[in-house]
Design an enzyme around this catalytic site. Structure first.
Site, PDB file in Angstrom:
ATOM      1  N   ASP A 117       1.177  -1.028   0.039  1.00 57.35           N
ATOM      2  CA  ASP A 117      -0.032   0.558  -0.124  1.00 57.35           C
ATOM      3  C   ASP A 117       1.041   0.711  -0.311  1.00 57.35           C
ATOM      4  O   ASP A 117       1.758   1.608  -0.914  1.00 57.35           O
ATOM      5  CB  ASP A 117      -0.801   0.029   1.146  1.00 57.35           C
ATOM      6  CG  ASP A 117      -2.224   1.460   1.090  1.00 57.35           C
ATOM      7  OD1 ASP A 117      -2.963   0.604   0.651  1.00 57.35           O
ATOM      8  OD2 ASP A 117      -1.728   1.909   1.819  1.00 57.35           O
ATOM      9  N   TRP A 118       0.641   2.170   0.519  1.00 60.12           N
ATOM     10  CA  TRP A 118       1.190   3.621   0.804  1.00 60.12           C
ATOM     11  C   TRP A 118       2.694   3.096   1.290  1.00 60.12           C
ATOM     12  O   TRP A 118       3.618   3.809   1.212  1.00 60.12           O
ATOM     13  CB  TRP A 118       1.040   4.782   1.860  1.00 60.12           C
ATOM     14  CG  TRP A 118      -0.167   5.865   1.196  1.00 60.12           C
ATOM     15  CD1 TRP A 118      -1.412   5.145   0.756  1.00 60.12           C
ATOM     16  CD2 TRP A 118       0.114   6.471   0.285  1.00 60.12           C
ATOM     17  NE1 TRP A 118      -1.875   6.656  -0.042  1.00 60.12           N
ATOM     18  CE2 TRP A 118      -1.059   7.056  -0.140  1.00 60.12           C
ATOM     19  CE3 TRP A 118       1.422   7.149   0.361  1.00 60.12           C
ATOM     20  CZ2 TRP A 118      -0.675   8.291  -1.209  1.00 60.12           C
ATOM     21  CZ3 TRP A 118       1.649   8.052  -0.498  1.00 60.12           C
ATOM     22  CH2 TRP A 118       0.757   8.803  -0.897  1.00 60.12           C
ATOM     23  N   TRP A 124     -12.957   3.122  -2.595  1.00 57.48           N
ATOM     24  CA  TRP A 124     -11.932   3.340  -1.327  1.00 57.48           C
ATOM     25  C   TRP A 124     -12.400   4.795  -1.167  1.00 57.48           C
ATOM     26  O   TRP A 124     -12.262   5.823   0.001  1.00 57.48           O
ATOM     27  CB  TRP A 124     -10.940   2.299  -1.872  1.00 57.48           C
ATOM     28  CG  TRP A 124     -10.289   3.546  -0.100  1.00 57.48           C
ATOM     29  CD1 TRP A 124      -8.097   4.015  -0.126  1.00 57.48           C
ATOM     30  CD2 TRP A 124      -9.807   3.376   1.064  1.00 57.48           C
ATOM     31  NE1 TRP A 124      -7.854   4.181   0.419  1.00 57.48           N
ATOM     32  CE2 TRP A 124      -8.668   4.264   1.840  1.00 57.48           C
ATOM     33  CE3 TRP A 124     -11.004   3.072   2.274  1.00 57.48           C
ATOM     34  CZ2 TRP A 124      -8.698   4.538   2.781  1.00 57.48           C
ATOM     35  CZ3 TRP A 124     -10.708   3.195   3.454  1.00 57.48           C
ATOM     36  CH2 TRP A 124      -9.347   3.867   4.239  1.00 57.48           C
ATOM     37  N   ASP A 184      -7.417  -8.976  -4.077  1.00 61.27           N
ATOM     38  CA  ASP A 184      -7.410  -7.550  -3.118  1.00 61.27           C
ATOM     39  C   ASP A 184      -8.038  -6.637  -4.602  1.00 61.27           C
ATOM     40  O   ASP A 184      -7.242  -6.322  -5.442  1.00 61.27           O
ATOM     41  CB  ASP A 184      -5.739  -6.989  -3.143  1.00 61.27           C
ATOM     42  CG  ASP A 184      -5.235  -5.185  -2.138  1.00 61.27           C
ATOM     43  OD1 ASP A 184      -7.709  -5.080  -2.773  1.00 61.27           O
ATOM     44  OD2 ASP A 184      -4.996  -4.780  -2.930  1.00 61.27           O
ATOM     45  N   HIS A 212      -6.420  -7.387   0.791  1.00 61.63           N
ATOM     46  CA  HIS A 212      -5.333  -6.081   0.736  1.00 61.63           C
ATOM     47  C   HIS A 212      -4.463  -5.599   1.255  1.00 61.63           C
ATOM     48  O   HIS A 212      -3.455  -6.044   1.437  1.00 61.63           O
ATOM     49  CB  HIS A 212      -6.834  -5.160   0.254  1.00 61.63           C
ATOM     50  CG  HIS A 212      -5.348  -3.475   0.650  1.00 61.63           C
ATOM     51  ND1 HIS A 212      -4.480  -3.076  -0.329  1.00 61.63           N
ATOM     52  CD2 HIS A 212      -5.015  -2.818   1.206  1.00 61.63           C
ATOM     53  CE1 HIS A 212      -4.259  -2.099  -0.441  1.00 61.63           C
ATOM     54  NE2 HIS A 212      -4.172  -1.607   0.505  1.00 61.63           N
TER      55      HIS A 212
END
Length: 301
Positions: free
Chosen positions: A123-124, A163, A249, A278
């Site tokens: 992710d980030w 999201w 995901d 995810h």
């Protein structure tokens, strides 16, 4: 910059979390001092493994992975991004930008003077972590990416759009429930509570609120140029680079292909698709440990 700090009492007796906190202070360009929390476990002379989380989680995401990698002889370092976990939290959404996050974590990385790093990012943790690789390629020995990307304004998935809509409109952001909703296995109530722990109230969640709109999914977004420049470095990165995305995901599904095509170090690697949502660290921790350990061993050869 106004800064909030989650009280230490919020982190007492969390489920499966017994790691001693470590802190490193950095200075923002405006002069504000910010404290970054990180876990640092294992042998000081062990191969350093850097585990970077994303939105809206914190280093707790790696609680099963950290001790397993330590048991294999590695030094394992898992920071909390600014705005998350035990790290300081700027109080206003406008304080959070992509480039500021990269600058903050760059200052932390160079402050600790980490070298020969094997990175796992999701992710980030990838949007920022891969920028660190591009900025300091000589500090990294190998990379494992899962459910992440380095976007350059070319669009978004339907999963990300959903999201975005949710994160910007939900009146109260249920951090623990968000993480639980992004896993295949059902998290326990104590685990959900641990993900909520860094956020005593909504005022502490400005970073979590802001992160989705910072993803450079359109040409007009900030950081498109910086990410394109980072890609130019990654397209010359010939150290081991492994993709380990999950099959469940909707946000990043299929995102592994761009890394496999464009990063030289990805050629000939044993890329995998893991079973999970995810937050694949919750669904496939043992598999991630095996992949990271294998990459460390490979990079040493």
């Amino acid at each position: 910059m106004d800064v909030l700090r989650t009280p230490d009492a919020r982190f007492i007796d969390l489920a499966d979390w017994s790691f001693a906190p470590c802190y490193h202070e950095i200075e923002d360009a405006d002069g504000t001092k910010l404290r970054i929390h990180f876990v640092d476990e294992g042998r000081r002379d062990g191969a350093p493994v850097l585990l970077m989380h994303g939105e809206p989680s914190w280093a707790y995401l790696y609680r099963k992975i950290i001790p397993a990698l330590v048991a294999k002889g590695h030094r394992v370092i898992a920071p909390d991004l600014i705005g998350f976990g035990r790290s300081d939290k700027p109080a206003h959404r406008t304080d959070y930008t992509y480039e500021r996050h990269v600058a903050w974590m760059s200052a932390w990385l160079t402050g600790l003077d980490l070298r020969a790093i094997t990175l796992f990012c999701q992710d980030w943790g990838g949007l920022i972590g891969l920028r660190l690789v591009a900025a300091f390629p000589d500090r990294f020995a190998g990379v494992v990416v899962g459910n992440t990307g380095l976007p350059i304004g070319t669009g978004w998935t339907e999963g990300f759009k959903a999201w975005m809509d949710f994160s910007q409109n939900v009146p109260q952001m249920p951090i623990g429930r968000i993480v639980s909703g992004g896993t295949i296995r059902k998290l326990t109530e104590p685990e959900v509570a641990a993900y909520d722990a860094p956020f005593p109230d909504e005022s502490f969640k400005e970073g979590a609120r802001q992160f989705p709109i910072l993803v450079p999914v359109t040409p007009e977004h900030a950081s498109v140029a910086e990410n394109k420049a980072a890609w130019q470095v990654l397209e010359r990165f010939d150290k081991p680079f492994l993709t380990a995305f999950s099959d469940g995901d909707a946000v990043t599904k299929g995102g592994e292909s761009v890394f496999q095509k464009r990063v030289p170090g990805a050629q000939g690697q044993p890329h995998v698709i893991l079973s999970g949502g995810h937050f694949l660290q919750e669904d496939a921790p043992a598999e991630i440990v095996g992949l990271v350990d294998g990459l460390v061993q490979h990079s040493r050869q």
